[in-house]
Design an enzyme around this catalytic site. Structure first.
Site, PDB file in Angstrom:
ATOM      1  N   GLU A  89      53.924  29.432  55.410  1.00 30.05           N
ATOM      2  CA  GLU A  89      54.162  28.051  54.993  1.00 30.05           C
ATOM      3  C   GLU A  89      53.549  27.195  56.077  1.00 30.05           C
ATOM      4  O   GLU A  89      54.048  27.123  57.191  1.00 30.05           O
ATOM      5  CB  GLU A  89      55.652  27.793  54.823  1.00 30.05           C
ATOM      6  CG  GLU A  89      55.955  26.532  54.026  1.00 30.05           C
ATOM      7  CD  GLU A  89      56.058  25.294  54.902  1.00 30.05           C
ATOM      8  OE1 GLU A  89      55.051  24.534  54.961  1.00 30.05           O
ATOM      9  OE2 GLU A  89      57.101  25.088  55.518  1.00 30.05           O
ATOM     10  N   CYS A  98      56.164  18.778  57.059  1.00 28.34           N
ATOM     11  CA  CYS A  98      54.945  19.322  56.461  1.00 28.34           C
ATOM     12  C   CYS A  98      54.651  18.690  55.109  1.00 28.34           C
ATOM     13  O   CYS A  98      53.499  18.627  54.684  1.00 28.34           O
ATOM     14  CB  CYS A  98      55.053  20.847  56.334  1.00 28.34           C
ATOM     15  SG  CYS A  98      56.496  21.401  55.413  1.00 28.34           S
TER      16      CYS A  98
END
Length: 526
Positions: free
Chosen positions: A293, A327
């Site tokens: 990720e 993010c």
């Protein structure tokens, strides 16, 4: 990280004037800024957790973890290296091959995880304080977002533990065929600093529910909450060696963990560049599967028919939440030209109202950045944005004289080829661009190496449906943003990573499928 509307209850009066084409503004301030509040928590766990015990690093070395409000040292943490990685992996290997955890009934694994959830709830205030002290996020958000979501993740996967099963498979010929879903073995996990406790949950909970053992590396900036939570897990009855926690630096801890031949699975959350290195290290050892990720540069797209005031508020939240250190941050705000000027002006005003200060103080919306390195990086990008011709609407400078605080910053007239529109800044810097039509914005939104998330604001169902199919991202929020739940899968397209975390999809990262085929000797009854 459920969506919350940004409050203006603590706003201050605005001041502004123009000079040299830049809009200079005065900011809301927190009275607590110059006198940091002492966190109401003791630092009890600073060593490595190996085989159920807190121990010193083999080298005896320690490193400091810092308070981002002041730059002062909070505590000295045992600094792991390759020898400690070997010790931790050996403990996890033995716990998987010989210990009770993978052989334990799924019901008993679930029971231990649920007992841990009770302890998380009991100690939630201490954990939230550690998270704020070590990371800089506001105590309000740590208590309303990070801790409840961490608890929700562990409760969710505790519920899955006794529901993991294979299938009976129809096959040609006289055979009985079924599948077994088995734990993959020793899981190496590397978590980031922006949501330390929540990322601990995303990684550890599904791995334990499936019956794996774990060696987890904390981010060197934020080791405290994971160490505290790991102690609670053992208090709940987790057997020795099942969870091992190492603190230290990437080259001497993360790299040996990623390349270790006795690690069967690797999960990493962090930057795209580091993710590339992790994959290479994993491939060189034993071709272990890797879940990644990684970074993002998410488009936040507002069409002319949207609820503009809600879109402005949500765009502010999507970028500035957690000091912009997300993010999924909506860091490329695309606004239809017909509503662009109004959107920019109101976004500017909202940034000016944002209360910056000590994250332990009630009413503060934005604390400091994580450390000096990130602080300097963000200021450098702001300078590049100004020099490249973007219009500085608000902010652009450090806030105060101590700690790593940055003014909420808004740029307008941002062009797609500017670095502030291409690179992941990971800070409180909003970039607003205008667009003309749907085909143009689809092309521009997808013209990036990243593909983590996107937001779409429109009242038209056809527009929403078109955008959700056209955008090359792992998550699309329609008329909302940053809505997370334990059951919702999360991950990216392209350079934002591979695999999915959370939900039932998160289980597949920690399971292997075994096919079992048995001949049917007497098929007369079939």
């Amino acid at each position: 990280m459920a969506t919350r509307r940004i409050s203006s209850l603590f706003s201050r009066s605005l001041g502004r004037y123009s000079t040299f084409g830049k809009r200079i503004s005065s900011y809301s301030t927190s009275a607590a800024y110059d006198v940091p509040i002492n966190p109401p928590v003791q630092i009890n766990y600073t060593k490595l957790l190996i085989n159920g015990e807190f121990v010193d690093a083999a080298s005896g070395k320690t490193f400091p973890t810092f308070d981002p409000r002041t730059g002062d040292v909070i505590a000295h943490i045992s600094e792991a290296d390759a020898e400690d990685v070997n010790r931790a992996v050996s403990a996890a290997r033995k716990a998987f091959d010989e210990g009770p955890w993978p052989k334990m009934s799924a019901h008993d694994r679930s029971r231990i995880m649920l007992k841990f959830v009770d302890l998380l709830e009991k100690h939630s205030e201490e954990l939230a304080a550690l998270e704020t002290w070590d990371n800089g996020k506001t105590y309000a958000k740590a208590t309303t977002d990070d801790l409840p979501l961490t608890i929700r993740i562990f409760r969710y996967y505790a519920g899955w533990a006794d529901k993991i099963h294979g299938l009976t498979v129809p096959a040609d010929g006289l055979y009985h065929v079924h599948t077994l879903h088995e734990p993959i073995g020793v899981a190496g996990q590397i978590i980031p600093w922006n949501f330390p406790l929540l990322m601990f949950a995303w990684k550890v909970a599904p791995a334990l529910a499936c019956g794996n053992t774990v060696v987890l590396k904390t981010a060197e900036q934020t080791p405290l909450s994971a160490l505290y939570a790991s102690k609670l897990l053992h208090e709940a009855g987790l057997p020795q060696g099942v969870l091992n926690v190492l603190s230290g630096y990437g080259p001497v801890v993360g790299a040996p963990l990623a390349s270790h031949i006795d690690v069967d699975k690797l999960a990493f959350t962090g930057s795209t560049d580091t993710g590339k290195a992790v994959v290479k290290l994993a491939a060189k050892s034993n071709l272990k599967p890797v879940t990644l990720e990684l970074g993002g540069k998410s488009p936040f797209i507002v069409f002319q028919d949207a609820d503009v005031d809600k879109a402005i508020e949500d765009a502010h939240f999507a970028l500035f939440y957690n000091q912009g250190q997300c993010c999924t941050a909506g860091s490329r705000t695309f606004v239809h030209e017909s509503i662009y000027d109004d959107f920019v002006e109101k976004s500017r005003e909202l940034a000016l109202k944002r209360v910056v200060g000590d994250p332990f103080k009630k009413g503060v919306e934005q604390g400091p950045q994580i450390d000096a390195e990130q602080f300097e990086k963000i200021l450098k990008y702001i300078k590049i944005g100004i020099e490249s011709g973007a219009r500085l609407e608000a902010g652009g400078e450090r806030f105060g004289s101590k700690g790593y605080y940055i003014q909420p910053t808004v740029f307008s007239d941002v062009q797609d080829d500017m670095l502030i529109a291409k690179d992941e800044i990971f800070g409180p810097v909003q970039s607003i661009s205008k667009f003309r039509d749907i085909n143009e914005v689809i092309q521009r939104a997808n013209a990036t190496q990243y593909g983590l998330a996107a937001g779409v604001y429109t009242k038209a169902l056809d527009t929403a449906n078109t955008m959700t199919r056209a955008l090359r991202v792992g998550t699309v929020w329609v008329n909302c943003y940053d809505v997370f739940d334990a059951s919702i899968p999360f991950g990216g397209y392209k350079m934002s990573g591979n695999g999915r975390e959370k939900g039932m999809y998160g289980l597949s990262n920690y399971l292997q499928v075994k096919s079992v085929i048995t001949p049917l000797k007497n098929p007369a009854w079939l």
